[in-house]
Design an enzyme around this catalytic site. Structure first.
Site, PDB file in Angstrom:
ATOM      1  N   ASN A 218      95.429  88.983  32.030  1.00 40.58           N
ATOM      2  CA  ASN A 218      95.599  89.157  30.581  1.00 40.58           C
ATOM      3  C   ASN A 218      95.229  87.901  29.800  1.00 40.58           C
ATOM      4  OD1 ASN A 218      96.447  91.821  30.788  1.00 40.58           O
ATOM      5  ND2 ASN A 218      98.619  91.278  30.924  1.00 40.58           N
TER       6      ASN A 218
ATOM      7  N   HIS B 128      96.482  84.881  29.790  1.00 37.58           N
ATOM      8  CA  HIS B 128      97.538  83.951  29.381  1.00 37.58           C
ATOM      9  C   HIS B 128      98.348  83.568  30.616  1.00 37.58           C
ATOM     10  CE1 HIS B 128     100.147  87.745  28.338  1.00 37.58           C
ATOM     11  NE2 HIS B 128     100.040  87.567  29.636  1.00 37.58           N
TER      12      HIS B 128
ATOM     13  N   CYS C 207     101.806  81.832  26.209  1.00 38.70           N
ATOM     14  CA  CYS C 207     101.344  80.467  26.445  1.00 38.70           C
ATOM     15  C   CYS C 207      99.906  80.536  26.957  1.00 38.70           C
ATOM     16  CB  CYS C 207     102.241  79.769  27.466  1.00 38.70           C
ATOM     17  SG  CYS C 207     101.826  78.035  27.745  1.00 38.70           S
TER      18      CYS C 207
END
Length: 369
Positions: A269, A271, A306
Site C-alpha cells: 500500500n 506506506h 507513515c
C-alpha cells in the site's frame, strides 16, 4: 538407465521415492568407486531431466491442478483451509529459527506478521486480495484499500522455535466506515489457547490518501463471508481491547528519537506496514523491563499513515494510576504494577510533532526457563 551421479541431493531423495535400488538395503547404500545405477519407471527412459524423471504421482497431480487453473501451488501447499460453513479460516504455522528473539520464543513482531499473513490467506481463499490486502473486485476497480485503524494483541504463552501454532481468523462488518478481523491462537499440539487478537480497518482511496465510507457494493461482496451473528475474540465485558488510550504528553520518561523507515518497512500500500510500528514502540521501552519482563498485551491506535521520508520519535512513560482509586486500591495497584507494569506510548513526526500512533502495553515477569 539413469545415473544419479549427475543429480543433487534433492534429486537423490526424490529418486528414492520413485526408483528401486537393486541389491541394496537402502537408497544411500552406494558402492565405493563404482557408478551407481537405478531402475526407474518407464517415464524416466524418455528424454527428461533427472528431476522430471523422478516426479512422484502426487507431484504430477499438483502440476495438473495448477495447470488447469483450479488452484495455485501455494493453495495446495498451505496448511490452511476454510471452515465447513465458509465463515472462518484455520491455518497451522511452524515457527522458524529466525523468528525468535532473545527469549528464545517468537517475537511479538513475528506473531503480528503471522496474523497479517493468515488474514491475507483467508482473503485469498475467498477470491480477494489478489493484488492487495483483502481488496475486493469493486475496491480494486475504485482504487480503494484497507488501512489499519486499531490493533489489540494478547499473548498468554509465546511459542518457541519449531512449535506449531494453529490460528483461526474471521472478519465481520464494523459500522459504516470499516471492518474488523479477529484471531484465536492455539498450540497445535496441545490445543492450549496461547493468544487472541482483534483489529479494525478503515477504507482509504489509494490515489487521494483520504478515508472513504464503505460502499454498499463492497459491503455486499464481503458480508456473505462474515458470521451472521457477531463473533468476538474478546467477548468479555470491559475487556482490554476496548480500553481507550489517552495521549501521552511531553515530557516522556523514555524516548528514542530519529527513527527512520527502511525501504523494507513499506508494504504494497506504499506506506509503513503496521507491524513496523510495534517495533518502534518497543524501541523506547526501558531496558530493565525488557530484561525482566515479556509483553503480555499491546494496543495501538493508528492516527496517521507513515511514509518513507518521515522521521519518527518514539516516546514511552508508565501509565498513570487512575485518580478515582482509593489509597488502599492504589497500594494494591502499585504492588501489582511491580510485576505487571503498564506503559503509554506515542509515535510522532520529529519535525512537527504530528501524532502517528498512540499505544498501550502491559508486561509480565518472564517465566523461569
Amino acid at each position: 538407465m539413469l545415473k544419479l551421479c549427475s543429480c543433487n541431493v534433492t534429486d537423490l531423495i526424490q529418486a528414492s521415492v520413485q526408483c528401486r535400488f537393486p541389491g541394496s538395503p537402502g537408497p544411500f547404500a552406494f558402492r565405493r568407486r563404482s557408478p551407481v545405477s537405478v531402475s526407474c519407471s518407464p517415464l524416466s527412459r524418455l528424454k527428461l531431466t533427472p528431476v522430471q524423471a523422478v516426479l512422484s504421482s502426487q507431484q504430477k497431480e499438483v502440476a495438473e491442478v495448477v495447470k488447469s487453473g483450479s488452484g495455485s501451488l501455494a493453495d495446495l501447499l498451505r496448511l490452511g483451509s476454510l471452515a465447513e460453513d465458509g465463515l472462518s479460516y484455520n491455518e497451522k504455522y511452524i515457527v522458524r529459527c529466525y523468528e525468535v528473539g532473545i527469549n528464545k520464543t517468537a517475537t511479538i513482531e513475528t506473531l503480528a506478521n503471522l496474523l497479517q499473513e493468515i488474514g491475507s490467506n483467508h482473503a485469498q481463499s475467498l477470491g480477494f486480495s489478489t493484488d492487495g490486502f483483502a481488496t475486493t473486485p469493486t475496491m480494486r476497480k475504485m482504487h480503494l484499500i484497507w488501512v489499519t485503524a486499531r490493533m489489540h494483541i494478547e499473548i498468554y504463552k509465546y511459542p518457541a522455535w519449531s512449535d506449531v501454532v494453529e490460528i483461526e481468523t474471521w472478519c465481520q462488518s464494523e459500522g459504516r466506515i470499516g471492518t474488523r478481523r479477529d484471531w484465536i491462537l492455539k498450540d497445535a499440539t496441545t490445543g492450549e489457547l496461547i493468544g487472541r487478537a482483534t483489529g479494525k480497518w478503515v477504507m482509504m482511496n489509494q490515489d487521494t490518501r483520504r478515508l472513504q465510507k464503505v460502499s454498499d457494493d463492497v459491503r455486499e461482496e464481503h458480508l456473505i463471508f462474515c458470521p451472521r451473528e457477531p463473533r468476538l475474540a474478546f467477548p468479555e465485558k470491559n475487556n482490554k481491547s476496548l480500553k481507550k488510550i489517552i495521549k501521552l504528553e511531553d515530557p516522556a520518561q523514555y524516548s528514542r528519537l530519529g527513527l527512520t523507515p527502511r525501504r523494507a518497512d513499506l508494504d504494497m500500500n506504499h506506506h509503513v506496514n503496521y507491524v513496523t510500528y510495534i517495533g518502534w514502540v518497543l524501541e523506547s521501552m526501558p531496558q530493565e523491563i525488557i530484561d525482566t519482563h515479556e509483553l503480555q498485551s499491546i494496543t495501538l491506535d493508528y492516527r496517521r499513515e507513515c511514509l518513507q521520508d518521515d522521521v519518527v520519535d518514539s516516546l514511552t512513560s508508565p501509565e498513570p494510576i487512575d485518580g478515582t482509586e482509593t489509597v488502599s486500591e492504589q497500594n494494591g495497584t502499585a504492588r501489582e504494577d511491580a510485576d505487571c507494569p503498564k506503559f503509554l506510548h506515542l509515535l510522532r513526526v520529529s519535525c512537527d510533532g504530528q501524532e502517528i500512533n498512540r499505544g498501550r502495553t502491559e508486561w509480565r515477569k518472564k517465566p523461569a526457563r
